[in-house]
Design a protein around this motif. Structure first.
Motif, mmCIF file in Angstrom:
data_model
loop_
_atom_site.group_PDB
_atom_site.id
_atom_site.type_symbol
_atom_site.label_atom_id
_atom_site.label_comp_id
_atom_site.label_asym_id
_atom_site.label_seq_id
_atom_site.Cartn_x
_atom_site.Cartn_y
_atom_site.Cartn_z
ATOM 1 N N ASP A 1 2.205 -0.370 -9.307
ATOM 2 C CA ASP A 1 1.031 -0.887 -8.591
ATOM 3 C C ASP A 1 1.393 -1.986 -7.609
ATOM 4 O OD1 ASP A 1 -0.491 0.830 -9.977
ATOM 5 O OD2 ASP A 1 -1.124 -0.631 -11.486
ATOM 6 N N ARG B 1 -1.023 -4.359 0.540
ATOM 7 C CA ARG B 1 -1.965 -3.762 1.466
ATOM 8 C C ARG B 1 -2.515 -4.797 2.417
ATOM 9 N NH1 ARG B 1 -4.852 -0.766 -3.530
ATOM 10 N NH2 ARG B 1 -3.478 1.036 -3.628
ATOM 11 N N ARG C 1 -4.845 -7.275 3.992
ATOM 12 C CA ARG C 1 -5.991 -8.044 3.528
ATOM 13 C C ARG C 1 -6.553 -8.851 4.673
ATOM 14 N NH1 ARG C 1 -7.421 -5.852 -1.362
ATOM 15 N NH2 ARG C 1 -5.602 -5.579 -2.664
ATOM 16 N N SER D 1 -11.185 6.224 1.707
ATOM 17 C CA SER D 1 -10.802 4.823 1.902
ATOM 18 C C SER D 1 -10.811 4.068 0.581
ATOM 19 C CB SER D 1 -11.755 4.150 2.898
ATOM 20 O OG SER D 1 -11.624 4.712 4.177
ATOM 21 N N TRP D 2 -11.820 4.327 -0.229
ATOM 22 C CA TRP D 2 -11.891 3.673 -1.550
ATOM 23 C C TRP D 2 -10.689 4.081 -2.405
ATOM 24 C CZ3 TRP D 2 -12.475 5.750 -6.511
ATOM 25 C CH2 TRP D 2 -12.685 4.803 -7.513
ATOM 26 N N LEU E 1 -7.454 2.351 -0.989
ATOM 27 C CA LEU E 1 -7.359 0.887 -1.015
ATOM 28 C C LEU E 1 -7.740 0.249 -2.342
ATOM 29 C CD1 LEU E 1 -8.890 0.142 2.502
ATOM 30 C CD2 LEU E 1 -6.472 0.253 1.875
ATOM 31 N N ARG E 2 -8.379 1.019 -3.234
ATOM 32 C CA ARG E 2 -8.882 0.399 -4.454
ATOM 33 C C ARG E 2 -8.409 1.066 -5.742
ATOM 34 N NH1 ARG E 2 -9.431 -3.036 -1.499
ATOM 35 N NH2 ARG E 2 -11.297 -4.124 -0.789
ATOM 36 N N THR E 3 -7.537 2.040 -5.657
ATOM 37 C CA THR E 3 -7.113 2.725 -6.878
ATOM 38 C C THR E 3 -5.589 2.737 -6.995
ATOM 39 O OG1 THR E 3 -6.932 4.940 -5.912
ATOM 40 C CG2 THR E 3 -9.116 4.251 -6.669
ATOM 41 N N ASN F 1 -2.213 3.281 -4.206
ATOM 42 C CA ASN F 1 -0.959 2.528 -4.166
ATOM 43 C C ASN F 1 0.240 3.469 -4.220
ATOM 44 O OD1 ASN F 1 0.399 0.174 -3.938
ATOM 45 N ND2 ASN F 1 -0.035 -0.579 -5.995
#
Length: 339
Positions: A4, A9, A11, A198-199, A202-204, A208
Motif C-alpha cells: 500500500d 499519490r 495530494r 477514480s474512487w 485513488l481510494r482503494t 495502489n
C-alpha cells in the motif's frame, strides 16, 4: 514495505504535479478558442452534441487510462466494442428473440475476451502490444466472418421489434432534454464510470497496486503485489466498458456493421495520453482521460461549427498528442523534483 505504500499519490499540496492539470488547461483553452471562432459552439444543442461525442470516447478512455497507468495497452479495445454489439444482436435474433438474453451473453463474451488478454499477458510475459494485436486481428476477422456466415451480409438483422428492446434502449441509448440541452445515456454512463474508476484508483488498495505495477512490476511483485491478478482486473474493465458502448451502438441504430470500431483503439489511447497518462506507465489519472475525451469531442465538433474543413481534424489531433506528451513529461519531472 507494504504494497500500500509503494506509491505516493498526488495530494493537495502537490497540485502542480497532478497529471490532469495540463489537460484541464488545454480543455479551457479549446473551449475559449471555439467559443470565439464558432458562434454556435455554446448553444445548448451544440453542448449536447459535444458531450455525446466526448462520451462515446470517454467511456473507453476510462479503462484505457487505468490500463496505461498499469503499464499496458489494449489494441483490441475498439474492435471489442463492435464484437459486443454483434454478439448481442445475433444471439437475440438467431436464438432467443429476447434482447436481454443477447445482452447478458454479450457481457460474458466481452469479459472472456478481455480476461483472455490479461491471462495471456501474465502467463507468457509477452508485450501487451503483441498479445492485444493478435486479439485485434482475430476479432476483426471473426466479426466479419461470423456476421456474413449467420446473417448473409456484413450487417446484422434488425431487432427493434423483439421483446426487451425498449427497456434495453432506455438503459443504453435513451436521452433526456432539458431547456434545449439533450443529454444522451452515454453521458451518464461516462460520468458514472469516471466517478467509480477514480474512487477505485485513488481510494482503494487495488488502485495502489495499479500505480505500483505500472511504475515497476518487478518491485511490486517483490513486496507482494499480485501483478498478474491486477492486470487481469484492468483488462476486465476494458471488457465491461466495451460491452456498455457496444450495447449503445446496437440499441441506438437497431443494426450493427461488422467492420466498425477498427482504429478507435488509437483514439482511446490518444485521449488517455492527452489526459496525462504516461505511455511508460505508473502515472496518470482517470479524470485526465475524461478531459482528454472532452477535448477530443470539442475539437471534432468545434471544427464543424466553425465551418472549417474537417480534413484538418487529424492534424489538430496529432499536434495535441505531441504537445500533451511533452507537457506530461515536464509535469512528471517537476513532480519528481518536488518529492
Amino acid at each position: 514495505m507494504s504494497s500500500d505504500l509503494l506509491v505516493s499519490r498526488p495530494r493537495g499540496k502537490h497540485r502542480r504535479a497532478r497529471p490532469e492539470l495540463g489537460a484541464a488547461l488545454a480543455a479551457v483553452a479549446v473551449l475559449l478558442f471555439f467559443s470565439v471562432v464558432a458562434d454556435s459552439f455554446l448553444r445548448a444543442s451544440s453542448i449536447g452534441t459535444v458531450l455525446y461525442a466526448a462520451s462515446t470516447i470517454g467511456i473507453m478512455a476510462v479503462p484505457v487510462s487505468l490500463l496505461m497507468i498499469g503499464g499496458e495497452f489494449d489494441l483490441s479495445a475498439g474492435v471489442l466494442v463492435t464484437s459486443a454489439a454483434l454478439t448481442s444482436s445475433m444471439v437475440s435474433y438467431q436464438l432467443t428473440a429476447v434482447t436481454w438474453v443477447g445482452v447478458l451473453v454479450s457481457l460474458l463474451v466481452a469479459l472472456a475476451v478481455s480476461g483472455f488478454n490479461g491471462w495471456m499477458l501474465g502467463r507468457t510475459r509477452l508485450p501487451s502490444f503483441i498479445v492485444t494485436l493478435g486479439t485485434f486481428l482475430m476479432l476483426t476477422g471473426a466479426n466479419l466472418g461470423l456476421t456474413k456466415l449467420i446473417s448473409g451480409t456484413v450487417t446484422t438483422k434488425p431487432i427493434g421489434d423483439m421483446q426487451g428492446f425498449g427497456s434495453c434502449r432506455w438503459l443504453f441509448a435513451s436521452e433526456l432534454t432539458v431547456g434545449g440541452l439533450t443529454v444522451k445515456a452515454t453521458v451518464w454512463w461516462w460520468f458514472g464510470l469516471v466517478a467509480v474508476a477514480s474512487w477505485v484508483l485513488l481510494r482503494t488498495r487495488y488502485g495502489n497496486w495499479v500505480f505500483a505495477v505500472g511504475g515497476d512490476a518487478a518491485a511490486a511483485r517483490a513486496v507482494g503485489v499480485p501483478v498478474g491478478r491486477t492486470k487481469v482486473g484492468l483488462y476486465l474493465g476494458v471488457g465491461f466498458c466495451a460491452w456498455v458502448l457496444g450495447q449503445h451502438l446496437l440499441f441506438s441504430f437497431d443494426t450493427v456493421q461488422s467492420g466498425e470500431g477498427v482504429g478507435n483503439e488509437l483514439i482511446y489511447i490518444v485521449a488517455a495520453v492527452i489526459g496525462g497518462c504516461l505511455i511508460t506507465g505508473g502515472y496518470g489519472s482517470v479524470v485526465g482521460g475524461a478531459l482528454g475525451a472532452l477535448i477530443f469531442g470539442m475539437v471534432s465538433k468545434g471544427i464543424v461549427y466553425a465551418q472549417w474543413n474537417p480534413d484538418w481534424f487529424k492534424f489538430f489531433l496529432g499536434a495535441m498528442l505531441l504537445l500533451a506528451a511533452l507537457l506530461n513529461s515536464w509535469v512528471k519531472r517537476r513532480a519528481e523534483r518536488g518529492r
